[in-house]
Write a protein that holds these residues in place. Structure first.
Motif, short mmCIF file in Angstrom:
data_model
loop_
_atom_site.label_atom_id
_atom_site.label_comp_id
_atom_site.label_asym_id
_atom_site.label_seq_id
_atom_site.Cartn_x
_atom_site.Cartn_y
_atom_site.Cartn_z
N ARG A 105 12.86 -39.91 0.64
CA ARG A 105 11.88 -39.66 1.71
C ARG A 105 12.32 -38.45 2.51
O ARG A 105 13.52 -38.27 2.77
N ALA A 106 11.35 -37.62 2.90
CA ALA A 106 11.68 -36.40 3.63
C ALA A 106 10.56 -36.05 4.59
O ALA A 106 9.45 -36.59 4.50
N THR A 107 10.87 -35.16 5.50
CA THR A 107 9.86 -34.62 6.40
C THR A 107 10.18 -33.15 6.62
O THR A 107 11.32 -32.71 6.46
N CYS A 108 9.15 -32.39 6.97
CA CYS A 108 9.38 -30.98 7.27
C CYS A 108 8.34 -30.50 8.26
O CYS A 108 7.26 -31.08 8.42
N SER A 109 8.70 -29.42 8.94
CA SER A 109 7.76 -28.74 9.83
C SER A 109 7.80 -27.26 9.49
O SER A 109 8.87 -26.70 9.24
N ALA A 110 6.63 -26.66 9.45
CA ALA A 110 6.53 -25.24 9.13
C ALA A 110 5.73 -24.56 10.24
O ALA A 110 4.62 -24.97 10.55
N HIS A 111 6.33 -23.54 10.83
CA HIS A 111 5.67 -22.76 11.87
C HIS A 111 5.14 -21.48 11.25
O HIS A 111 5.84 -20.81 10.48
N VAL A 112 3.90 -21.17 11.55
CA VAL A 112 3.21 -20.03 10.95
C VAL A 112 2.91 -18.97 12.00
O VAL A 112 2.45 -19.29 13.11
N THR A 113 3.18 -17.72 11.64
CA THR A 113 2.82 -16.57 12.45
C THR A 113 2.16 -15.54 11.54
O THR A 113 2.71 -15.23 10.48
N GLU A 114 1.01 -15.05 11.95
CA GLU A 114 0.28 -14.03 11.19
C GLU A 114 0.09 -14.40 9.72
O GLU A 114 0.26 -13.59 8.82
N GLY A 115 -0.25 -15.67 9.48
CA GLY A 115 -0.60 -16.12 8.14
C GLY A 115 0.56 -16.40 7.20
O GLY A 115 0.35 -16.67 6.02
N LYS A 116 1.81 -16.37 7.69
CA LYS A 116 2.99 -16.65 6.86
C LYS A 116 3.91 -17.61 7.60
O LYS A 116 3.99 -17.62 8.83
#
Length: 146
Positions: A105-116
Motif C-alpha cells: 500500500r502506498a500514497t503520493c502527492s504531486a504538485h503541478v506548476t505550469e502543466g508539469k
C-alpha cells in the motif's frame, strides 16, 4: 488538468515508459521516495529505471484519489510486482532477486506548476515491502555494503 497529468504519469509508469514518465515532470522536479530523493530528469529517470529493473512487472493500481484537492493531487495506491532484479536500498546496497511477489500500500502527492509535476512525494511502508521480500530488519543488516 492536474488529474489528467497524474493519470498520464500512472499510465506511463504501468507501461514502464520512462520517456513518458519524464514528460510528466518539469526539468528541475524533485521526486521523494523512501528509497531516496531525485532532483531533475536524470536522477528521476535513474530512480524509475531502478524500480523497473527490480520489479519488471511493477504495476500501480489507484484505489483512492482525493477529489477535493487538485494541487497537490493525492492518490492512494496498491503496488504489485515480482522481485526479479536487484533492488537498490537507500544506502547503496542491493537486495538480490528473491522472485517473491509483493503487494504494498502506498500514497503520493504531486504538485503541478505550469502543466508539469514539480514535486512528487511518495510514501510506503518499507517494512511491509521488506518483509514480503523475506527480510526483517536484522536480515537487512547482513547485506554487504557496496
Amino acid at each position: 488538468m492536474y488529474w489528467d497529468l497524474k493519470h498520464r504519469l500512472a499510465d506511463a509508469v504501468n507501461a514502464h515508459d520512462v520517456p513518458g514518465v519524464l514528460a510528466c515532470y518539469s526539468r528541475d522536479a524533485v521526486y521523494v521516495t523512501p528509497c531516496g530523493v531525485a532532483e531533475g530528469h536524470d536522477q528521476i529517470r535513474w530512480m524509475y529505471e531502478q524500480l523497473f529493473r527490480a520489479f519488471p512487472d511493477f504495476h500501480a493500481a489507484a484505489w483512492f484519489e482525493l477529489g477535493d484537492c487538485d494541487n497537490p493531487a493525492v492518490t492512494e495506491w496498491t503496488y504489485t510486482g515480482t522481485h526479479d532484479g536487484p533492488f537498490l536500498l537507500p544506502d547503496g546496497r542491493e537486495i538480490a532477486a528473491t522472485h517473491r511477489r509483493i503487494t504494498v500500500r502506498a500514497t503520493c502527492s504531486a504538485h503541478v506548476t505550469e502543466g508539469k509535476i514539480d514535486s512528487h512525494r511518495e510514501y510506503y511502508d518499507q517494512l511491509e515491502l521488506f518483509s514480503q521480500l523475506g527480510f526483517g530488519l536484522l536480515e537487512l543488516d547482513r547485506i554487504p555494503a557496496p
